[in-house]
Enzyme design. Structure first.
Site, PDB file in Angstrom:
ATOM      1  N   GLU A 343      19.586 -17.391 -33.302  1.00 45.23           N
ATOM      2  CA  GLU A 343      19.525 -18.656 -34.031  1.00 45.23           C
ATOM      3  C   GLU A 343      18.182 -19.340 -33.784  1.00 45.23           C
ATOM      4  O   GLU A 343      17.714 -19.423 -32.645  1.00 45.23           O
ATOM      5  CB  GLU A 343      20.640 -19.601 -33.574  1.00 45.23           C
ATOM      6  N   CYS A 344      17.569 -19.814 -34.859  1.00 47.96           N
ATOM      7  CA  CYS A 344      16.366 -20.636 -34.798  1.00 47.96           C
ATOM      8  C   CYS A 344      15.290 -20.003 -33.912  1.00 47.96           C
ATOM      9  O   CYS A 344      14.683 -19.018 -34.292  1.00 47.96           O
ATOM     10  CB  CYS A 344      16.710 -22.051 -34.356  1.00 47.96           C
ATOM     11  N   GLY A 345      15.038 -20.514 -32.712  1.00 46.45           N
ATOM     12  CA  GLY A 345      14.015 -19.952 -31.846  1.00 46.45           C
ATOM     13  C   GLY A 345      14.255 -18.498 -31.528  1.00 46.45           C
ATOM     14  O   GLY A 345      13.310 -17.704 -31.444  1.00 46.45           O
TER      15      GLY A 345
END
Length: 474
Positions: A343-345
């Protein structure tokens, strides 16, 4: 013993909620009170502050992510261990979805849990104008939940001047003030605040200031009275509804022996996790083992699945790239069909390249073709509801999440559709298949426990393949 809950809220962001909430938690800890903390809304960083102050994981309660029944059950988990719950509100008291709806607001959470509210008013540069500002906030308080106010960033002497006026005209107790402290500030950065360990020493000083200028006993006493006056009604309401528990909701994993091991990236680059996501994975039969993509050379021994959460990888792109052994360890695992969620990073880390905040481009894991870089603006922000085009993790259902990022990818994926709850706008995103889910949105697993169940089952299937020697790199 009646459990006492309090929500600290404000008219707007930047009013000092986090500083005063953390100071309150530290003061209660100093008094040896059994206290836990929550954050209203989707923010990851404030709960890390809470946890570092009291040594107990802080959890998110969000009325967009969860309906009332689930919110009350999440709040009730392990409640018997604590005498107090302190909840930090998000944004302005009445600011919900899109900034215009009540759902998702701190006030909606107070209604859902039937809790009192202590207002934090940034009174810097204000005089009698405090009265109409507070009047407006109280007029919207149709349930009369606001039990008092703390005047932030004003002097002790002016607080003593204004308190009788506010109390006489509004009947609203003024619990004291929190004077401006030049050496005490929690600075904004990226999603919210600086990392917790950078400023924790300041919280102890904040607690001393709070003890000196705020009637903490008065706050706790008013909150306890509010709870006791409504506890009978709450008991009747809650006994008539079906209870939700993380232990029994969602897909049931047949073998709960916790032989399945999920490696969770956790260090300064990757640290954004909802506590109830990890709890749900554990309750479904997984053992979570933390590792550091910054410092470790390979995935933990016995890993059956990988979870790469959000964080600040762009600040550590060079160090992440230099750790070639870890990058290759993760790439080998992904190519060998080890289940993975990013997720994301974590999603950014899986790309071929990442450009850091100074414009330097570094090689990353390489599981996702293309690179990611700072777009120079807030790329996507706010709540989303995600639908898979081909059912794998969601089995035709949806899951809720939140986005807040300035970085963007050359290859965001198109296996899901994200829908904004207020505007109805939609866009393609996510790389997903039978055993992987990679993309920018931060997911809240309890909004669809099937997601966590599928992830754990895929980890179990991979575990069994390893035992039988059939896991081969593509």
């Amino acid at each position: 013993m009646t459990h006492t809950g309090i929500i600290f809220a404000a008219p707007k962001s930047g009013s000092g909620k986090t500083t005063i909430t953390c100071a309150m938690l530290q003061a209660m800890k100093n008094r040896k009170y059994h206290v836990r903390a929550f954050k209203s809304g989707p923010d990851y960083i404030d709960p890390m502050f809470h946890r570092d102050v009291i040594g107990v994981p802080s959890r998110n309660l969000d009325t967009f992510f969860s309906e009332g029944e689930q919110i009350r059950s999440l709040f009730a988990l392990e409640q018997e261990k604590y005498a107090y719950s302190v909840i930090e509100g998000a944004m302005g008291l009445y600011d919900g979805l899109g900034g215009i709806q009540e759902k998702g607001s701190a006030y909606h959470l107070a209604q859902t849990l039937n809790l009192p509210i202590v207002l934090i008013l940034d009174a810097h540069g204000m005089g009698r104008t405090m009265v109409p500002v507070l009047t407006g906030l109280m007029q919207y308080d149709r349930d009369q939940r606001i039990i008092g106010v703390i005047l932030n960033r004003t002097t002790d002497s002016f607080c003593h001047t204004m308190a009788p006026i506010i109390e006489k005209e509004l009947g609203l107790p003024v619990f004291g003030c929190f004077p401006s402290q030049k050496e005490l500030h929690l600075e904004s950065r990226h999603l919210g605040l600086m990392m917790p360990d950078e400023l924790c020493f300041q919280v102890k000083n904040a607690a001393k200031v709070l003890e000196e200028h705020v009637d903490i006993d008065g706050i706790l006493g008013c909150a306890k009275n509010y709870i006791e006056n409504t506890v009978e009604q709450r008991s009747v309401e809650q006994n008539t509804e079906k209870r939700y528990t993380l232990e029994t909701s969602g897909k049931t994993v047949k073998d709960l022996s916790k032989s399945v091991q999920i490696a969770v990236a956790y260090d300064r680059a990757f640290c954004f996790y909802y506590e109830d996501n990890l709890r749900l994975l554990r309750n479904m039969g997984a053992k979570t083992v933390f590792f550091s993509p910054l410092n470790d050379k390979m995935l933990p021994e016995g890993t059956d699945a990988i979870l790469l959460g959000g964080g600040y990888p762009e600040l550590y792109a060079g160090q992440l790239s230099e750790n070639r052994a870890m990058r290759e360890s993760i790439l080998r695992a992904v190519r060998a069909d080890m289940p993975s969620v990013a997720e994301c990073g974590g999603f950014m880390y899986l790309h071929e390249t990442m450009t850091d905040t100074e414009g330097n481009t570094f090689p990353m894991v390489g599981a996702v073709k293309g690179g990611c870089r700072n777009s120079g603006k807030l790329t996507r922000f706010g709540y989303v509801e995600l639908h898979e085009k081909e059912p794998h993790f969601l089995e035709g259902n949806t899951i809720r999440g939140h986005e807040f990022h300035y970085y963007d990818s050359e290859n965001n994926g198109a296996d899901c559709v994200a829908v904004k709850p207020v505007s109805g706008k939609s866009y393609d995103c996510i790389h997903s298949g039978e055993n992987y889910w990679w993309g920018y949105p931060h997911l809240y697993y309890p909004s669809n426990p099937e997601f966590a169940g599928h992830f754990v089952e895929e980890a179990k299937a991979y575990h069994n393949k390893k035992k039988n020697g059939v896991c081969n790199e593509r």
